[in-house]
Design a protein around this motif. Structure first.
Motif, short mmCIF file in Angstrom:
data_model
loop_
_atom_site.label_atom_id
_atom_site.label_comp_id
_atom_site.label_asym_id
_atom_site.label_seq_id
_atom_site.Cartn_x
_atom_site.Cartn_y
_atom_site.Cartn_z
N ARG A 1 6.12 -19.48 -6.98
CA ARG A 1 6.77 -19.78 -5.70
C ARG A 1 7.53 -18.55 -5.22
O ARG A 1 8.13 -17.84 -6.03
CB ARG A 1 7.74 -20.96 -5.83
N VAL A 2 7.48 -18.32 -3.91
CA VAL A 2 8.22 -17.23 -3.28
C VAL A 2 9.44 -17.81 -2.59
O VAL A 2 9.35 -18.81 -1.87
CB VAL A 2 7.34 -16.47 -2.27
N PHE A 3 10.59 -17.17 -2.83
CA PHE A 3 11.85 -17.60 -2.21
C PHE A 3 12.27 -16.53 -1.20
O PHE A 3 12.50 -15.37 -1.57
CB PHE A 3 12.94 -17.77 -3.26
N GLY A 4 12.34 -16.93 0.06
CA GLY A 4 12.66 -15.96 1.09
C GLY A 4 11.49 -15.02 1.29
O GLY A 4 10.33 -15.40 1.25
N GLU A 5 11.79 -13.74 1.46
CA GLU A 5 10.76 -12.75 1.72
C GLU A 5 10.37 -11.95 0.49
O GLU A 5 9.28 -11.37 0.45
CB GLU A 5 11.24 -11.78 2.82
N ALA A 6 11.24 -11.91 -0.54
CA ALA A 6 11.00 -10.92 -1.60
C ALA A 6 11.24 -11.40 -3.01
O ALA A 6 10.93 -10.69 -3.96
CB ALA A 6 11.87 -9.69 -1.33
N THR A 7 11.78 -12.59 -3.21
CA THR A 7 12.07 -13.09 -4.56
C THR A 7 11.02 -14.12 -4.95
O THR A 7 10.61 -14.94 -4.12
CB THR A 7 13.48 -13.71 -4.62
N TYR A 8 10.60 -14.08 -6.20
CA TYR A 8 9.58 -15.02 -6.64
C TYR A 8 9.84 -15.46 -8.09
O TYR A 8 10.56 -14.80 -8.86
CB TYR A 8 8.19 -14.38 -6.55
N ARG B 1 7.06 -2.71 -1.97
CA ARG B 1 6.26 -1.82 -2.81
C ARG B 1 6.80 -1.73 -4.23
O ARG B 1 6.05 -1.49 -5.17
CB ARG B 1 6.18 -0.42 -2.20
N LEU B 2 8.10 -1.92 -4.40
CA LEU B 2 8.73 -1.87 -5.72
C LEU B 2 9.01 -3.29 -6.20
O LEU B 2 9.69 -4.07 -5.53
CB LEU B 2 10.04 -1.08 -5.66
N ASP B 3 8.48 -3.62 -7.36
CA ASP B 3 8.59 -4.97 -7.94
C ASP B 3 9.39 -4.88 -9.23
O ASP B 3 8.96 -4.25 -10.20
CB ASP B 3 7.18 -5.51 -8.20
N LEU B 4 10.56 -5.52 -9.28
CA LEU B 4 11.39 -5.58 -10.47
C LEU B 4 11.38 -7.00 -11.00
O LEU B 4 11.53 -7.96 -10.24
CB LEU B 4 12.84 -5.17 -10.15
N HIS B 5 11.19 -7.17 -12.31
CA HIS B 5 11.09 -8.52 -12.86
C HIS B 5 11.59 -8.60 -14.29
O HIS B 5 11.60 -7.61 -15.03
CB HIS B 5 9.64 -9.04 -12.79
N HIS C 1 11.87 -9.62 -8.03
CA HIS C 1 12.31 -9.33 -6.67
C HIS C 1 11.65 -8.04 -6.22
O HIS C 1 11.53 -7.08 -7.00
CB HIS C 1 13.83 -9.20 -6.60
N LYS C 2 11.23 -7.99 -4.95
CA LYS C 2 10.55 -6.82 -4.42
C LYS C 2 11.43 -6.08 -3.41
O LYS C 2 12.11 -6.71 -2.59
CB LYS C 2 9.23 -7.23 -3.76
N LEU C 3 11.38 -4.74 -3.50
CA LEU C 3 12.19 -3.88 -2.66
C LEU C 3 11.30 -2.84 -1.98
O LEU C 3 10.09 -2.77 -2.26
CB LEU C 3 13.25 -3.16 -3.51
N LEU C 4 11.89 -2.02 -1.13
CA LEU C 4 11.19 -0.91 -0.47
C LEU C 4 9.93 -1.39 0.22
O LEU C 4 8.82 -0.97 -0.09
CB LEU C 4 10.86 0.19 -1.50
N ASP C 5 10.12 -2.32 1.15
CA ASP C 5 9.00 -2.91 1.89
C ASP C 5 8.00 -3.56 0.94
O ASP C 5 6.79 -3.52 1.15
CB ASP C 5 8.29 -1.85 2.74
#
Length: 307
Positions: A174-181, A222-226, A216-220
């Motif tokens: 599930r995706v929460f908002g635009e960038a968190t999953y 392109r960067l995925d931190l998990h 969570h994804k950052l930098l449009d």
């Protein structure tokens, strides 16, 4: 090689290290790419252990191994929501423990000489189908794995159990908002029995594997931190604490029939360099387990979208 004392022999015998799949899409199996997408991947796992963890009693210290696993994989989406995939690992393994404690027996152990050994392991092929998009992404999968080389399955340094398996699983995301999953994956494997002897064939090796990821994804994006949790539980098998109470054949060929359990916790990151090229890195640290090695796993991956 000399035989070590019986009180030490059962402790230094190694279980298979659970190298949980950690490629680019390990935390995205609930989603399937667009029709016609073709991805290729090269994943590298480095696993380092220094002891054997038993279910009861003293652990086997100075009995570790270092493994390098390279997996070449591919995935294609022939029709909407259906992805078919294949992966073939190449493993390099080296026993790093006390070689004076190794004992020769008819079961094997040819990788326990302290040298680096290379072998292909188990070819895996499967498919997954995304049945739901909202409010959750949901994808069941089916796969098979088949050994493709005569690798060592007994000893401190082993490349696997050398058993065919059928894998059935389910991934939810599930995706929460635009960038968190958030993502969860469960897989049940129906594994053939190790029929080296009549005694070893009595032990089942069916197992459950699970993975949980929050990212969570950052930098449009392109960067995925998990952060990640991976685990394995074997339903059946023998424990190290049963040594001395089982037939000699079970003790000689115990590695492929162990009741292995393992829990790894860690995290990682991924970066989409271009629309077609991505890289990833991460670590899974050993937290607890039984009948296994205390392997910490470090992972690196490259993925190229050809179509």
């Amino acid at each position: 090689m000399r035989r070590c004392p019986a009180s030490f022999a059962f402790v230094v015998a190694s279980a298979c290290v659970a190298l949980v799949a950690t490629g680019r899409d390990a935390h995205a199996q609930a989603w399937v790419a667009d029709k016609g997408t073709l991805d290729f991947s090269l994943d590298y796992n480095l696993a380092i252990s220094d002891k054997v963890v038993v279910d009861k009693g003293m652990d086997g210290i100075d009995a570790g191994a270092t493994t390098h696993e390279f997996t070449l994989g591919g995935e294609f989406v022939p029709i909407r929501n259906l992805a078919v995939n294949v992966g073939l690992p190449l493993m390099l393994i080296e026993y790093t423990g006390d070689k004076s404690a190794i004992y020769a027996h008819p079961g094997g152990g040819r990788y326990d000489d302290g040298n680096l050994h290379a072998t292909l392991t188990d070819l895996r092929a499967g498919a997954r189908y995304q049945v739901l998009e909202d409010p959750l992404a949901l994808s069941p999968h089916l796969a098979v794995s088949i050994p493709v080389a005569n690798y060592e399955a007994v000893g401190n340094a082993v490349a696997g159990r050398h058993l065919k398996a059928l894998h059935l699983g389910l991934a939810v995301g599930r995706v929460f908002g635009e960038a968190t999953y958030a993502h969860a994956l469960y897989e049940f494997s129906i594994v053939e029995r190790y029929d080296r002897t009549m005694e070893t064939a009595q032990f089942g090796q069916n197992r459950s594997d699970f993975a949980v990821t929050v990212g969570h994804k950052l930098l449009d994006q392109r960067l995925d931190l998990h952060v990640d949790v991976n685990g394995r539980v074997t339903h059946g098998g023998m424990n190290f604490s049963q040594f001395g109470m089982l037939p000699m054949n079970d003790q000689l060929y115990h590695d492929p029939i162990l009741a292995e359990s393992i829990l790894l916790v860690g995290g990682g990151l991924g970066y989409q360099i271009t629309n077609g090229l991505g890289i990833s890195a991460g670590a899974r640290l050993f937290v607890t387990g039984a009948n296994t090695q205390n392997a910490n796993v470090f992972v690196f991956g490259v993925t190229w979208t050809a179509l």
